[in-house]
Enzyme design. Sequence first.
Site, PDB file in Angstrom:
ATOM      1  N   ASP A 210       0.847  -1.192   0.000  1.00  0.00           N
ATOM      2  CA  ASP A 210       0.000   0.000   0.000  1.00  0.00           C
ATOM      3  C   ASP A 210       0.883   1.244   0.000  1.00  0.00           C
ATOM      4  O   ASP A 210       2.106   1.143   0.081  1.00  0.00           O
ATOM      5  CB  ASP A 210      -0.908  -0.003   1.246  1.00  0.00           C
ATOM      6  CG  ASP A 210      -0.094  -0.028   2.534  1.00  0.00           C
ATOM      7  OD1 ASP A 210       0.293   1.062   3.008  1.00  0.00           O
ATOM      8  OD2 ASP A 210       0.186  -1.134   3.064  1.00  0.00           O
ATOM      9  N   ASP A 212       0.717   3.588   2.404  1.00  0.00           N
ATOM     10  CA  ASP A 212       0.548   4.172   3.731  1.00  0.00           C
ATOM     11  C   ASP A 212      -0.615   5.162   3.653  1.00  0.00           C
ATOM     12  O   ASP A 212      -1.623   4.858   3.017  1.00  0.00           O
ATOM     13  CB  ASP A 212       1.858   4.817   4.207  1.00  0.00           C
ATOM     14  CG  ASP A 212       1.927   4.923   5.735  1.00  0.00           C
ATOM     15  OD1 ASP A 212       1.656   3.905   6.401  1.00  0.00           O
ATOM     16  OD2 ASP A 212       2.249   5.996   6.244  1.00  0.00           O
TER      17      ASP A 212
END
Length: 291
Positions: A210, A212
Site C-alpha cells: 500500500d 501508507d
Amino acid sequence: MLDTMIAVIGGSGIYDIDGLDGAEWVKVDTPWGEPSDEILTGSLAGVKMAFLPRHGRGHMHTPSSVPYRANIDALKRLGVTDVISVSACGSFREAMAPGDFVVVDQFIDRTFAREKSFFGPGLVAHVSVAHPTCPRLSAACLEAGRAAGIAMHDGGTYLAMEGPQFSTLAESKLYRENWGADVIGMTNMPEAKLAREAELCYASIAMVTDYDSWHPEHGEVDVSDIIATLMGNADKGREMVRRLPALLGSERAPCPHGCDRALEYAILTAPEARDAQMVAKLDAVAGRVLG
C-alpha cells in the site's frame, strides 16, 4: 569453508515455503524464551534451508510481541549463516508501487517497546549497524527477484514503527517528506540489529502492499486491499526464495563485508568481570568470541 544454511523469516502472508526436501518442523529451545514457532528445516537444490514464520502459524504475534531475540538465537543454534527477512510494508514513493519488492539497505528505528540487544549489564558490547544489511546477500536477493520477474528496487530506507496501528497522516508525511524514508513496516527492528550481534548476514526484502496514508489518490490504509496484495506478494516471495540456493551455493566463504565477524572487537567487558549467567545465555550468539 562452512556449509551455507539460508534462513527465511516470513512476515505477513508467508507462513511456509514449498518444495523443501526432507521438510521437518523442529522445536528449538533458547535461553531467551520460545521462538515465534517451530522452524521448518530441509534443503532446496542441495542447500540447507530454514523457515521461521515471524508471527507464528495462524498469525499469533503482534509486531511488538514477536520474540525477536529467541528467533535469532534459534536460527544461530541451527547453524544458519544467512538470514533473509521477507515482510509487508507501506510505500512512501510513487515508484515503489503495491506488488513491488524493495531490497532495503537502511533503517530508521522508531520502535520503543522491544528488547533490542542480546547484551546488557555484566556483558557490554557495541556492534556497528552503520550498514545494517549485507550487500552480498542483498545482491543475491535482487538477482533472484528479477529472475523471477518481480519488480525489484535496489536500495531503500525502511522506517520501523512500533504499531500495531498504522501511521497518522501527519506521521506519514513526516517520514516521507522530512526524513527521507522509502517504506514503512513494523518488524525489521530490532531483528536486523540482533542478526548483526549474532554475526549473521541479513537481507531485508520489503514487499509493498500500500501507499501508507500520504498518497492523495489512495487515502488511508485499507486492510482488505493489503490482504489482497499480500497473497500475490507471497507467491512472488516464494519464487524468489526458490532461486536463492543456486546463487549462494552450498559452501559458504567468509562474508566479504565482515557480517560474520561483527563481534570481533565489540565486547568491552573484561573477561574477569563478565557475568557468568550472561556468558552462558550467549553461548550460541557470541560463543565464537567468548570462548
